[in-house]
Write a protein that holds these residues in place. Structure first.
Motif, PDB file in Angstrom:
ATOM      1  N   LEU A  11     -12.165  -8.888   5.682  1.00  0.00           N
ATOM      2  CA  LEU A  11     -11.490  -9.665   4.638  1.00  0.00           C
ATOM      3  C   LEU A  11     -10.508 -10.717   5.173  1.00  0.00           C
ATOM      4  O   LEU A  11     -10.522 -11.856   4.703  1.00  0.00           O
ATOM      5  CB  LEU A  11     -10.774  -8.723   3.657  1.00  0.00           C
ATOM      6  N   PRO A  12      -9.640 -10.393   6.136  1.00  0.00           N
ATOM      7  CA  PRO A  12      -8.717 -11.431   6.621  1.00  0.00           C
ATOM      8  C   PRO A  12      -9.422 -12.648   7.208  1.00  0.00           C
ATOM      9  O   PRO A  12      -8.934 -13.775   7.090  1.00  0.00           O
ATOM     10  CB  PRO A  12      -7.891 -10.702   7.690  1.00  0.00           C
ATOM     11  N   THR A  13     -10.593 -12.435   7.817  1.00  0.00           N
ATOM     12  CA  THR A  13     -11.322 -13.563   8.404  1.00  0.00           C
ATOM     13  C   THR A  13     -11.881 -14.489   7.320  1.00  0.00           C
ATOM     14  O   THR A  13     -12.183 -15.655   7.589  1.00  0.00           O
ATOM     15  CB  THR A  13     -12.476 -13.078   9.293  1.00  0.00           C
ATOM     16  N   ALA A  14     -12.007 -13.958   6.090  1.00  0.00           N
ATOM     17  CA  ALA A  14     -12.543 -14.762   4.986  1.00  0.00           C
ATOM     18  C   ALA A  14     -11.579 -15.866   4.568  1.00  0.00           C
ATOM     19  O   ALA A  14     -11.999 -16.841   3.943  1.00  0.00           O
ATOM     20  CB  ALA A  14     -12.878 -13.874   3.790  1.00  0.00           C
ATOM     21  N   PHE A  15     -10.297 -15.726   4.893  1.00  0.00           N
ATOM     22  CA  PHE A  15      -9.353 -16.812   4.600  1.00  0.00           C
ATOM     23  C   PHE A  15      -9.725 -18.074   5.380  1.00  0.00           C
ATOM     24  O   PHE A  15      -9.395 -19.193   4.972  1.00  0.00           O
ATOM     25  CB  PHE A  15      -7.924 -16.400   4.953  1.00  0.00           C
ATOM     26  N   PHE A  16     -10.427 -17.902   6.495  1.00  0.00           N
ATOM     27  CA  PHE A  16     -10.801 -19.028   7.351  1.00  0.00           C
ATOM     28  C   PHE A  16     -12.309 -19.293   7.323  1.00  0.00           C
ATOM     29  O   PHE A  16     -12.805 -20.144   8.058  1.00  0.00           O
ATOM     30  CB  PHE A  16     -10.356 -18.747   8.794  1.00  0.00           C
ATOM     31  N   LEU A  28     -10.124   1.243  -1.494  1.00  0.00           N
ATOM     32  CA  LEU A  28     -10.005   2.669  -1.230  1.00  0.00           C
ATOM     33  C   LEU A  28     -10.836   3.496  -2.208  1.00  0.00           C
ATOM     34  O   LEU A  28     -11.472   4.483  -1.827  1.00  0.00           O
ATOM     35  CB  LEU A  28      -8.530   3.084  -1.303  1.00  0.00           C
ATOM     36  N   PHE A  29     -10.847   3.064  -3.482  1.00  0.00           N
ATOM     37  CA  PHE A  29     -11.492   3.872  -4.525  1.00  0.00           C
ATOM     38  C   PHE A  29     -12.860   3.332  -4.960  1.00  0.00           C
ATOM     39  O   PHE A  29     -13.540   3.963  -5.771  1.00  0.00           O
ATOM     40  CB  PHE A  29     -10.581   3.971  -5.753  1.00  0.00           C
ATOM     41  N   LEU A  30     -13.252   2.173  -4.444  1.00  0.00           N
ATOM     42  CA  LEU A  30     -14.499   1.558  -4.885  1.00  0.00           C
ATOM     43  C   LEU A  30     -15.731   2.362  -4.458  1.00  0.00           C
ATOM     44  O   LEU A  30     -15.806   2.846  -3.321  1.00  0.00           O
ATOM     45  CB  LEU A  30     -14.609   0.142  -4.296  1.00  0.00           C
ATOM     46  N   LYS A  31     -16.699   2.482  -5.355  1.00  0.00           N
ATOM     47  CA  LYS A  31     -17.992   3.081  -5.031  1.00  0.00           C
ATOM     48  C   LYS A  31     -19.031   1.963  -5.022  1.00  0.00           C
ATOM     49  O   LYS A  31     -19.353   1.396  -6.064  1.00  0.00           O
ATOM     50  CB  LYS A  31     -18.373   4.141  -6.060  1.00  0.00           C
ATOM     51  N   PRO A  32     -19.556   1.586  -3.839  1.00  0.00           N
ATOM     52  CA  PRO A  32     -20.570   0.529  -3.765  1.00  0.00           C
ATOM     53  C   PRO A  32     -21.805   0.899  -4.580  1.00  0.00           C
ATOM     54  O   PRO A  32     -22.120   2.081  -4.764  1.00  0.00           O
ATOM     55  CB  PRO A  32     -20.886   0.434  -2.276  1.00  0.00           C
ATOM     56  N   SER A  33     -22.528  -0.130  -5.036  1.00  0.00           N
ATOM     57  CA  SER A  33     -23.675   0.094  -5.916  1.00  0.00           C
ATOM     58  C   SER A  33     -24.924  -0.600  -5.390  1.00  0.00           C
ATOM     59  O   SER A  33     -24.838  -1.695  -4.833  1.00  0.00           O
ATOM     60  CB  SER A  33     -23.368  -0.452  -7.317  1.00  0.00           C
ATOM     61  N   LYS A  41     -16.040   0.937   4.932  1.00  0.00           N
ATOM     62  CA  LYS A  41     -14.801   0.419   4.359  1.00  0.00           C
ATOM     63  C   LYS A  41     -13.845  -0.115   5.424  1.00  0.00           C
ATOM     64  O   LYS A  41     -13.209  -1.156   5.216  1.00  0.00           O
ATOM     65  CB  LYS A  41     -14.133   1.490   3.485  1.00  0.00           C
ATOM     66  N   PRO A  42     -13.719   0.537   6.587  1.00  0.00           N
ATOM     67  CA  PRO A  42     -12.879  -0.061   7.636  1.00  0.00           C
ATOM     68  C   PRO A  42     -13.376  -1.440   8.070  1.00  0.00           C
ATOM     69  O   PRO A  42     -12.576  -2.335   8.346  1.00  0.00           O
ATOM     70  CB  PRO A  42     -12.974   0.953   8.787  1.00  0.00           C
ATOM     71  N   LYS A  43     -14.710  -1.618   8.136  1.00  0.00           N
ATOM     72  CA  LYS A  43     -15.239  -2.926   8.521  1.00  0.00           C
ATOM     73  C   LYS A  43     -14.995  -3.968   7.443  1.00  0.00           C
ATOM     74  O   LYS A  43     -14.727  -5.133   7.747  1.00  0.00           O
ATOM     75  CB  LYS A  43     -16.735  -2.803   8.827  1.00  0.00           C
TER      76      LYS A  43
END
Length: 307
Positions: A249-254, A182-187, A242-244
């Motif tokens: 992220l959940p797909t990264a578990f697999f 939520l608070f991250l600023k990409p670099s 951010k929504p994407k």
């Protein structure tokens, strides 16, 4: 002779109790061993350095880390020459990404049985993280940005101890990840791999350099990573909304996240990372500081891993 470096405070203080049970097994089997307890962050580095200072072809050392993933990183960082070390691990932490990647037993008693079984060790790469004039080893991964921010906050949040007590410790990663995102600023970041492969990105959420497939409590970020192939696997998450990222992220578990546009995977033996912004950096889930640049390379020697 087995040398055990034990983190008694792992798993919110249950490490000492778990070790007491394991020690009973060692005594019952008349195993020759010595135990060293860590007393503060970084202590395992000093203990490991002292234990292995005389390691040589005629004097190999069998060194066992008992703790979480961060304990592994410290123990390996204290070894000057990995060539003469046989390394084992007994998990008493909450993340256990190392066990996933190395296919080790997650139950401490079963892990001890494996170590005492006399099975032939397998070679494992031990990458080196260098920032400024300092360097350290790691076994699982290091990273900058979102994943490191999660690791930093998880290590200090009181929520982790509370959830660990009721067997829901992994949920803390989810809560903290949502907050960080939520608070991250990409670099903007520049990656230089093997000195001549330059990759530039404009909006990086995180870059992780992986020795294992998993990090962050089970995220399979680099599905093809191998801890013994002499290569680093690198994942860059860039230019996603951010929504994407949240959906990804959940797909990264697999290990299915690699199909998303904006997920980049590379392989190399050495990488230099340059970020426009100073961001959190982690090594095996432990803080490596707030940095704008650092380097990672495959270590000169592999360690013999009991697995």
């Amino acid at each position: 002779m087995y040398y055990f470096i034990v983190n008694p405070n792992s798993r919110s203080g249950k490490g000492a109790l778990i070790w007491k049970g394991l020690e009973g097994i060692l005594n019952e089997r008349n195993i020759e061993y010595k135990t060293f307890f860590t007393e503060y962050r970084g202590h395992a580095v000093l203990l490991s350095e002292s234990i292995t200072s005389d390691a040589a072809p005629e004097n190999p050392v069998t060194l066992i880390a008992v703790g979480g993933d961060g304990t592994i990183q410290e123990v390996l960082s204290g070894v000057r020459d990995l060539s003469y070390i046989t390394f084992g691990y007994i998990p008493t932490g909450s993340g256990n990404d190392f066990c996933r990647g190395m296919k080790l037993p997650a139950e401490p008693g079963e892990a001890l049985d494996l170590i005492l079984s006399g099975c032939r060790p397998h070679p494992m790469d031990v990458p080196v993280l260098t920032c400024g004039t300092g360097s350290s080893h790691f076994a699982i991964s290091c990273g900058i940005g979102f994943d490191a921010g999660v690791c930093h906050e998880v290590s200090v949040t009181p929520m982790k101890k509370v959830l660990n007590r009721i067997g829901l410790g992994k949920l803390v990663y989810l809560f903290v990840a949502l907050k960080q995102l939520l608070f991250l600023k990409p670099s903007p970041m520049t990656l230089v791999m093997d000195d001549d492969n330059v990759q530039q990105f404009s909006k990086v959420y995180f870059t992780a350099v992986m020795n294992q497939k998993y990090e962050g409590g089970g995220f399979k970020f680099c599905p093809n990573a191998s801890p013994s192939d002499g290569y680093l696997d690198v994942i860059v998450v860039d230019s996603l909304s951010k929504p994407k990222v949240l959906c990804c992220l959940p797909t990264a578990f697999f290990g299915k996240h690699t199909i998303f546009h904006g997920i980049h995977i590379f392989r190399c033996k050495k990488i230099d990372i340059y970020s426009d912004l100073a961001l959190p950096v982690h090594k095996d889930g432990e803080s490596a500081g707030i940095l704008k640049e650092f380097s990672v390379s495959i270590g000169a020697a592999q360690v013999r891993m009991i697995s």
